[in-house]
Design an enzyme around this catalytic site. Structure first.
Site, PDB file in Angstrom:
ATOM      1  N   ASP A  92      -6.705  13.859  -8.839  1.00 23.99           N
ATOM      2  CA  ASP A  92      -6.160  14.227  -9.802  1.00 23.99           C
ATOM      3  C   ASP A  92      -6.129  13.340 -11.118  1.00 23.99           C
ATOM      4  O   ASP A  92      -6.665  12.097 -10.934  1.00 23.99           O
ATOM      5  CB  ASP A  92      -4.720  14.568  -9.518  1.00 23.99           C
ATOM      6  CG  ASP A  92      -3.922  13.400  -9.328  1.00 23.99           C
ATOM      7  OD1 ASP A  92      -4.192  12.391  -9.256  1.00 23.99           O
ATOM      8  OD2 ASP A  92      -2.541  13.723  -8.796  1.00 23.99           O
ATOM      9  N   ASP A 290      -4.263  22.682  -3.498  1.00 21.17           N
ATOM     10  CA  ASP A 290      -3.585  21.847  -2.710  1.00 21.17           C
ATOM     11  C   ASP A 290      -2.146  21.857  -2.594  1.00 21.17           C
ATOM     12  O   ASP A 290      -1.691  22.274  -3.464  1.00 21.17           O
ATOM     13  CB  ASP A 290      -4.173  20.224  -3.453  1.00 21.17           C
ATOM     14  CG  ASP A 290      -3.292  20.094  -4.928  1.00 21.17           C
ATOM     15  OD1 ASP A 290      -2.206  19.594  -4.805  1.00 21.17           O
ATOM     16  OD2 ASP A 290      -3.933  20.720  -6.002  1.00 21.17           O
ATOM     17  N   CYS A 328      -1.865  28.383  19.215  1.00 20.73           N
ATOM     18  CA  CYS A 328      -2.603  27.460  18.292  1.00 20.73           C
ATOM     19  C   CYS A 328      -3.332  26.711  19.398  1.00 20.73           C
ATOM     20  O   CYS A 328      -3.037  26.190  20.438  1.00 20.73           O
ATOM     21  CB  CYS A 328      -1.702  26.276  17.502  1.00 20.73           C
ATOM     22  SG  CYS A 328      -2.527  25.153  16.694  1.00 20.73           S
ATOM     23  N   CYS A 330      -4.841  23.693  18.614  1.00 24.74           N
ATOM     24  CA  CYS A 330      -4.961  22.290  17.913  1.00 24.74           C
ATOM     25  C   CYS A 330      -4.841  21.213  19.346  1.00 24.74           C
ATOM     26  O   CYS A 330      -4.203  21.829  20.168  1.00 24.74           O
ATOM     27  CB  CYS A 330      -4.085  21.976  16.774  1.00 24.74           C
ATOM     28  SG  CYS A 330      -2.636  21.485  17.574  1.00 24.74           S
ATOM     29  N   CYS A 333      -1.069  21.144  20.462  1.00 20.09           N
ATOM     30  CA  CYS A 333      -0.550  22.171  21.244  1.00 20.09           C
ATOM     31  C   CYS A 333      -1.212  22.364  22.438  1.00 20.09           C
ATOM     32  O   CYS A 333      -0.783  22.748  23.595  1.00 20.09           O
ATOM     33  CB  CYS A 333      -0.866  23.567  20.309  1.00 20.09           C
ATOM     34  SG  CYS A 333       0.293  23.749  19.033  1.00 20.09           S
ATOM     35  N   HIS A 359      -0.628  19.070  13.720  1.00 24.94           N
ATOM     36  CA  HIS A 359      -0.560  20.597  13.957  1.00 24.94           C
ATOM     37  C   HIS A 359      -0.371  21.247  12.854  1.00 24.94           C
ATOM     38  O   HIS A 359      -1.066  22.364  12.698  1.00 24.94           O
ATOM     39  CB  HIS A 359       0.665  20.767  14.718  1.00 24.94           C
ATOM     40  CG  HIS A 359       1.003  22.289  14.922  1.00 24.94           C
ATOM     41  ND1 HIS A 359       0.314  23.112  15.814  1.00 24.94           N
ATOM     42  CD2 HIS A 359       2.157  22.882  14.114  1.00 24.94           C
ATOM     43  CE1 HIS A 359       0.751  24.575  15.199  1.00 24.94           C
ATOM     44  NE2 HIS A 359       1.926  24.319  14.293  1.00 24.94           N
TER      45      HIS A 359
HETATM   46 ZN    ZN Z   1      -1.227  23.237  17.165  1.00 20.78          ZN
END
Ligand code: ZN
Length: 380
Positions: A92, A290, A328, A330, A333, A359
């Site tokens: 930025d 963002d 999820c 990920c 998880c 996560h």
């Molecule tokens: Zn997750």
């Protein structure tokens, strides 16, 4: 240099599917961009950030200028090398700090005003914030680290960003406060427009430069700003500043601004991205945005899930053996349970913050990935 291609335009909204090509790789848009303020996504290393499906990060110019300094980053081989992040990066301009360390701090407010404060105070033309001074050349700050005087203007901002070496850099602007009056905002916009030209002239590198649309909550100023910047040879556009007293107003603002910007260039909404806002801003034609929401909330014990937000600080989670989100996929998880993370959070173990950050970023990136799929299928 970047190349941006609009691959598909929605028939139902202004949403569009795009591909942004940089020297460090591709970014599929619409894209959520995690915030790496101090050249790091807090609690994660670069490899972990990659595994959250993050495509590009935004780093804070002002913070890096103060510490460790752009020369140190340049000597380390530039930001990509320094961070060991070989994917696209943005910096930025430092303009947001003009607001957050200035009037934002004076009045204790964020980008979107809470209703209570709206009508009580106004910033008028000629008024200066307590901790910094703004004039035609730039902004005089005091470092929050050691109280030293710092000057940042369009030339300085570009020079710093060139040394940092991100793929995409931003023009220096004044992000005005939600309570600035019309005259203040108009004068501020004149300054930002002047600075936009200075930034274009100053840049010698092959980095892509985005101009930033300002104009506060005033329709004519927003349109003027977008229209003016759209005629300049920027590689893309940030939409910055405040978005009025509520989110409805912010969306209205996007309607005014986006139709003034050139179709073939990417549009980045700066610093906005609550989960519920994401589909709405994408439907209005935003390609990049963002936001520190997923990472900031993670460090306060909050997980975003398909069932809503979970506060892992609550006692009920100490007995809950399910993953943060059953839907999820990920790493967190697949391998950890709510009771364990809740225990770590209560025990003030930093791993809790890391697992939640991982996560949340994965969840946000997957959320936007699904939106891209829907645009592709013509559902949005
Ligand atoms: Zn997750």
């Amino acid at each position: 240099m970047i190349e941006f291609k609009v691959l598909k335009k929605s028939k139902k909204s202004k949403a569009r599917l795009g591909l942004l090509k940089t020297e460090k790789g591709l970014v599929e848009t619409p894209c959520f961009i995690p915030v790496a303020t101090q050249a790091v996504v807090k609690t994660l290393d670069s490899q972990e950030v990659k595994e959250t499906k993050s495509q590009i990060l935004i780093v804070n110019t002002f913070h890096l200028h103060l510490k460790p300094g752009e020369d140190a980053v340049k000597k380390a081989g530039g930001l990509h090398q320094f961070m060991n992040w070989q994917r696209p990066l943005m910096t930025d301009s430092g303009g947001f700090q003009v607001f957050s360390l200035g009037f934002g701090k004076d009045f204790g407010m964020g980008k979107i005003l809470k209703k209570k404060t709206t009508n009580e105070i106004r910033i008028e033309y000629g008024q200066q914030p307590k901790l910094l001074k703004i004039d035609q050349d730039g902004v005089y700050f005091r470092s929050f680290l050691d109280g030293k005087k710092v000057f940042l203007g369009p030339r300085e901002s570009i020079k710093i960003q060139e040394k940092l070496g991100a793929d995409i850099i931003f023009a220096f602007d004044e992000c005005t406060s939600p309570i600035a009056d019309y005259k203040y905002t108009k004068k501020s916009l004149e300054r930002t427009n002047l600075w936009a030209r200075v930034c274009l002239k100053e840049k010698k590198s092959s980095q892509a430069l985005f101009g930033i649309v300002q104009g506060g909550r005033y329709k004519d100023l927003r349109i003027e700003s977008a229209g003016f910047l759209g005629t300049l040879p920027f590689d893309g556009f940030g939409i910055g500043g405040e978005f009025g007293d509520n989110k409805k107003k912010m969306l209205e603002m996007l309607n005014w601004v986006i139709k003034e910007l050139p179709e073939q260039k990417p549009r980045h909404l700066l610093g906005i991205g609550y989960l519920e806002d994401i589909p709405k801003i994408i439907e209005r034609g935003v390609d990049l945005f963002d936001c520190n929401v997923p990472t900031h909330y993670a460090r306060r014990g909050i997980a975003f899930t398909s069932m809503g937000k979970l506060d892992l600080g609550k006692i009920e989670f100490l007995k809950d053996k399910s993953p943060l989100d059953k839907k999820c996929s990920c790493f967190v998880c697949q391998n950890y349970t709510r009771n364990y993370i809740a225990h770590l959070f209560r025990a003030k173990e930093i791993t809790a913050l890391k697992l939640l950050t991982f996560h949340n970023l994965y969840f946000f990136n997957s959320f936007v990935e699904k939106i891209r799929k829907k645009i592709k299928e013509g559902k949005i």
